[in-house]
Design a protein around this motif. Structure first.
Motif, PDB file in Angstrom:
ATOM      1  N   GLY A   1      -4.970   8.590   3.517  1.00  0.00           N
ATOM      2  CA  GLY A   1      -3.494   8.773   3.160  1.00  0.00           C
ATOM      3  C   GLY A   1      -3.084   7.771   2.153  1.00  0.00           C
ATOM      4  O   GLY A   1      -1.829   7.696   1.956  1.00  0.00           O
ATOM      5  N   VAL A   2      -3.991   6.939   1.794  1.00  0.00           N
ATOM      6  CA  VAL A   2      -3.382   5.917   0.667  1.00  0.00           C
ATOM      7  C   VAL A   2      -3.614   6.584  -0.764  1.00  0.00           C
ATOM      8  O   VAL A   2      -4.396   7.166  -1.306  1.00  0.00           O
ATOM      9  N   SER A   3      -2.378   6.264  -1.505  1.00  0.00           N
ATOM     10  CA  SER A   3      -2.313   6.940  -2.926  1.00  0.00           C
ATOM     11  C   SER A   3      -2.616   5.596  -3.887  1.00  0.00           C
ATOM     12  O   SER A   3      -3.233   5.944  -5.109  1.00  0.00           O
ATOM     13  N   SER A   4      -1.880   4.287  -3.639  1.00  0.00           N
ATOM     14  CA  SER A   4      -2.293   3.193  -4.707  1.00  0.00           C
ATOM     15  C   SER A   4      -1.947   2.035  -3.886  1.00  0.00           C
ATOM     16  O   SER A   4      -1.351   2.013  -2.884  1.00  0.00           O
TER      17      SER A   4
ATOM     18  N   ALA B   1      -8.970   4.548  -1.762  1.00  0.00           N
ATOM     19  CA  ALA B   1      -7.874   5.124  -1.676  1.00  0.00           C
ATOM     20  C   ALA B   1      -8.173   6.957  -1.446  1.00  0.00           C
ATOM     21  O   ALA B   1      -8.794   7.055  -2.609  1.00  0.00           O
ATOM     22  N   GLY B   2      -7.621   7.592  -0.745  1.00  0.00           N
ATOM     23  CA  GLY B   2      -7.805   9.144  -0.644  1.00  0.00           C
ATOM     24  C   GLY B   2      -9.099   9.424  -0.222  1.00  0.00           C
ATOM     25  O   GLY B   2      -9.184  10.480   0.027  1.00  0.00           O
ATOM     26  N   LEU B   3     -10.114   8.392   0.272  1.00  0.00           N
ATOM     27  CA  LEU B   3     -11.202   8.955   0.715  1.00  0.00           C
ATOM     28  C   LEU B   3     -11.228   9.363   2.262  1.00  0.00           C
ATOM     29  O   LEU B   3     -10.422   8.465   2.871  1.00  0.00           O
ATOM     30  N   GLN B   4     -12.203  10.329   2.628  1.00  0.00           N
ATOM     31  CA  GLN B   4     -12.357  10.370   4.209  1.00  0.00           C
ATOM     32  C   GLN B   4     -12.988   9.131   4.560  1.00  0.00           C
ATOM     33  O   GLN B   4     -13.744   8.508   3.777  1.00  0.00           O
ATOM     34  N   THR B   5     -12.812   8.797   6.002  1.00  0.00           N
ATOM     35  CA  THR B   5     -13.233   7.294   6.468  1.00  0.00           C
ATOM     36  C   THR B   5     -15.085   7.320   6.175  1.00  0.00           C
ATOM     37  O   THR B   5     -15.356   6.350   6.021  1.00  0.00           O
ATOM     38  N   ASP B   6     -15.492   8.579   6.539  1.00  0.00           N
ATOM     39  CA  ASP B   6     -17.001   8.534   6.360  1.00  0.00           C
ATOM     40  C   ASP B   6     -17.711   8.324   4.922  1.00  0.00           C
ATOM     41  O   ASP B   6     -18.874   8.292   5.040  1.00  0.00           O
ATOM     42  N   ALA B   7     -16.703   8.479   3.949  1.00  0.00           N
ATOM     43  CA  ALA B   7     -17.260   8.277   2.584  1.00  0.00           C
ATOM     44  C   ALA B   7     -17.082   6.734   2.264  1.00  0.00           C
ATOM     45  O   ALA B   7     -17.436   6.410   1.247  1.00  0.00           O
TER      46      ALA B   7
ATOM     47  N   VAL C   1       0.671  -1.311   0.032  1.00  0.00           N
ATOM     48  CA  VAL C   1       0.135  -0.035   0.065  1.00  0.00           C
ATOM     49  C   VAL C   1       0.866   1.131  -0.072  1.00  0.00           C
ATOM     50  O   VAL C   1       1.849   1.393   0.860  1.00  0.00           O
ATOM     51  N   ILE C   2       0.837   2.161  -1.112  1.00  0.00           N
ATOM     52  CA  ILE C   2       1.732   3.400  -1.240  1.00  0.00           C
ATOM     53  C   ILE C   2       0.945   4.525  -0.516  1.00  0.00           C
ATOM     54  O   ILE C   2      -0.400   4.600  -0.768  1.00  0.00           O
ATOM     55  N   VAL C   3       1.544   5.014   0.430  1.00  0.00           N
ATOM     56  CA  VAL C   3       0.831   6.242   1.085  1.00  0.00           C
ATOM     57  C   VAL C   3       1.549   7.608   0.869  1.00  0.00           C
ATOM     58  O   VAL C   3       2.561   7.787   0.246  1.00  0.00           O
ATOM     59  N   ASP C   4       0.668   8.514   0.916  1.00  0.00           N
ATOM     60  CA  ASP C   4       1.186  10.116   0.785  1.00  0.00           C
ATOM     61  C   ASP C   4       2.369  10.602   1.942  1.00  0.00           C
ATOM     62  O   ASP C   4       2.231   9.598   3.003  1.00  0.00           O
ATOM     63  N   ALA C   5       2.948  11.507   1.661  1.00  0.00           N
ATOM     64  CA  ALA C   5       3.812  11.843   2.700  1.00  0.00           C
ATOM     65  C   ALA C   5       3.176  12.235   4.064  1.00  0.00           C
ATOM     66  O   ALA C   5       3.531  11.857   5.149  1.00  0.00           O
ATOM     67  N   GLY C   6       2.207  12.919   3.963  1.00  0.00           N
ATOM     68  CA  GLY C   6       1.383  12.976   5.373  1.00  0.00           C
ATOM     69  C   GLY C   6       1.069  11.860   6.039  1.00  0.00           C
ATOM     70  O   GLY C   6       1.487  11.881   7.365  1.00  0.00           O
ATOM     71  N   ALA C   7       0.731  10.917   5.466  1.00  0.00           N
ATOM     72  CA  ALA C   7       0.225   9.564   6.106  1.00  0.00           C
ATOM     73  C   ALA C   7       1.533   8.810   6.518  1.00  0.00           C
ATOM     74  O   ALA C   7       1.559   8.418   7.690  1.00  0.00           O
ATOM     75  N   ALA C   8       2.606   8.959   5.824  1.00  0.00           N
ATOM     76  CA  ALA C   8       3.839   8.274   6.184  1.00  0.00           C
ATOM     77  C   ALA C   8       4.429   8.947   7.563  1.00  0.00           C
ATOM     78  O   ALA C   8       4.760   8.309   8.379  1.00  0.00           O
ATOM     79  N   ARG C   9       4.215  10.342   7.663  1.00  0.00           N
ATOM     80  CA  ARG C   9       4.747  11.136   8.844  1.00  0.00           C
ATOM     81  C   ARG C   9       3.776  10.422  10.139  1.00  0.00           C
ATOM     82  O   ARG C   9       4.141  10.165  11.113  1.00  0.00           O
ATOM     83  N   ALA C  10       2.474  10.519   9.755  1.00  0.00           N
ATOM     84  CA  ALA C  10       1.524  10.184  10.891  1.00  0.00           C
ATOM     85  C   ALA C  10       2.031   8.471  11.163  1.00  0.00           C
ATOM     86  O   ALA C  10       1.555   8.285  12.539  1.00  0.00           O
ATOM     87  N   LEU C  11       2.339   7.723  10.321  1.00  0.00           N
ATOM     88  CA  LEU C  11       2.445   6.255  10.873  1.00  0.00           C
ATOM     89  C   LEU C  11       3.814   6.390  11.643  1.00  0.00           C
ATOM     90  O   LEU C  11       3.736   5.601  12.766  1.00  0.00           O
ATOM     91  N   LEU C  12       4.704   7.061  11.414  1.00  0.00           N
ATOM     92  CA  LEU C  12       5.782   7.073  12.098  1.00  0.00           C
ATOM     93  C   LEU C  12       5.762   7.748  13.653  1.00  0.00           C
ATOM     94  O   LEU C  12       6.546   7.399  14.406  1.00  0.00           O
ATOM     95  N   SER C  13       4.660   8.261  13.686  1.00  0.00           N
ATOM     96  CA  SER C  13       4.379   8.887  14.964  1.00  0.00           C
ATOM     97  C   SER C  13       3.421   8.110  15.594  1.00  0.00           C
ATOM     98  O   SER C  13       2.738   8.492  16.578  1.00  0.00           O
TER      99      SER C  13
END
Ligand code: GLU
Length: 376
Positions: A307-310, A347-353, A287-299
């Motif tokens: 946060g998923v792009s593909s 991918a890319g959707l808000q959880t409530d969508a 699962v490829i994630v965007d830069a914001g998600a990558a930072r969030a995972l690390l924290s």
């Protein structure tokens, strides 16, 4: 050796699984209501100190068999029918015991698949977590009326250990009719020495346990299965206590340092889970994630759809996946709550969508932080 007693692992536990055997729950086909009432106040007290408790209860067959014309069910289908008759009686007795404490009991019947198959394990765990968060007391038994030999745990000691592992419990308490492990069978050897604490389990301990079942004919566990259960818990970072249940307040007795065998693990549940994730997961895709998600995972965050792009590769729900940063570097591994097909759609959707897109309400996270381990 740790000093058990004031520093009993039970004193500091956050999450406790208590297993009660059939002989404690039922006598001559009737619920032992007095004992269940006392256990309920013991558990209610633990909960009032902030501990979460899950109860694994045997006794369905013992309570239901009197309602079958066969006086002692022997065939599998007779036991299954007895369990179907007895399970509601068991829940009624427990409901009655916990009602004065304003604790709702919640029945959860599991089969082996629910803890051994990752896709199903995600579901069973989410349900138990939700029940605990709602303040209910989950009461677990094997789904005996459908579980045939090839899909059975067979005994509730091991079922309880699997549950403890699934929900990262700190302590598993196996209440039965013996106060722990002895160097040999105390019924036949007057020199048998009680073992208060172990920090590992090996074949020598299995040999001490023998293979007979000290309990009456209604349960299926003996000391061997208790040690097998303790071994599962040990590898999950969960301490196990084997002790007598038929006491005024068995949990309080354990805290007060009454006779028991404690099996103490080397790791905490978090560290054990992390090492399991690290050692056992072979990714079936990425699962490829965007830069914001990558930072969030690390924290320490979970991986959300937004946060998923593909996705790379084809995999089902429950598969192990690699999580990659935008530049293709693997930053984490984890267990996915969605298949690759579904991740492509959300991918890319808000959880409530997510629900409107997939037509079902899935988990909030694609990979929950408890199912994720960072690389390196
Ligand atoms: N699930 C069985 C019952 O409720 C008991 C299994 C066991 O004794 O370990 O009767």
């Amino acid at each position: 050796m740790t000093q058990i007693g004031a520093s009993s692992p039970l004193a500091s536990a956050k999450r406790v699984v208590v297993k009660i055997g059939s002989a404690l729950v039922a006598d001559n086909g009737q619920a032992r209501q007095d004992w269940l009432d006392r256990l309920a106040s013991d558990i209610a007290f633990r909960r009032s100190t902030g501990q979460e408790v899950v109860l694994v209860s045997s006794g369905a067959i013992a309570l239901g068999r009197g309602l079958l014309s066969a006086d002692r069910p022997r065939k599998l289908e007779e036991k299954q029918a007895a369990a179907a008759l007895g399970q509601p009686l068991l829940m009624a007795a427990l409901g009655q015991a916990f009602a004065p404490h304003n604790i709702c009991v919640a029945q959860s019947l599991l089969t082996l698949d629910d803890t051994e198959t990752r896709r199903r394990w995600l579901n069973a765990r989410a349900t138990l977590e939700t029940l605990l968060a709602a303040g209910a007391l989950p009461v677990i038994n094997e789904n005996d009326s459908v579980a045939t030999d090839e899909i059975r745990y067979g005994d509730n000691d091991r079922l309880a250990a699997r549950v403890a592992q699934m929900i990262s419990a700190d302590v598993l308490i196996l209440l039965s009719d013996i106060d722990g492990l002895y160097s040999s069978d105390p019924r036949t050897d007057s020199d048998a020495v009680h073992i208060p604490e172990l920090t590992e389990l090996n074949e020598a301990h299995d040999a001490m346990a023998g293979d007979s079942n000290i309990a009456s004919d209604v349960g299926s566990g003996g000391m061997r299965t208790k040690l097998a259960a303790a071994r599962i818990a040990w590898s999950a970072g969960c301490a196990t206590a084997i002790t007598i249940g038929d006491r005024q307040k068995p949990l309080q007795a354990l805290l007060d340092g009454d006779k028991a065998t404690w099996i103490i693990p080397a790791l905490t549940p978090d560290k054990a889970r992390e090492s399991w994730l690290r050692g056992h997961l072979t990714p079936e895709g990425s699962v490829i994630v965007d830069a914001g998600a990558a930072r969030a995972l690390l924290s320490g965050s979970s991986l959300l759809p937004v946060g998923v792009s593909s996705v790379e590769g084809r995999f089902p729900r429950g598969a192990a996946v690699a999580v990659k940063s935008p530049d293709g570097v693997t930053i984490a591994k984890g267990v996915t709550a969605y298949s690759s097909d579904d991740i492509e759609r959300i991918a890319g959707l808000q959880t409530d969508a997510v629900e409107a897109t997939l037509g079902y309400r899935g988990r909030p996270a694609i990979v929950h932080r408890d199912d994720l381990v960072l690389e390196g």
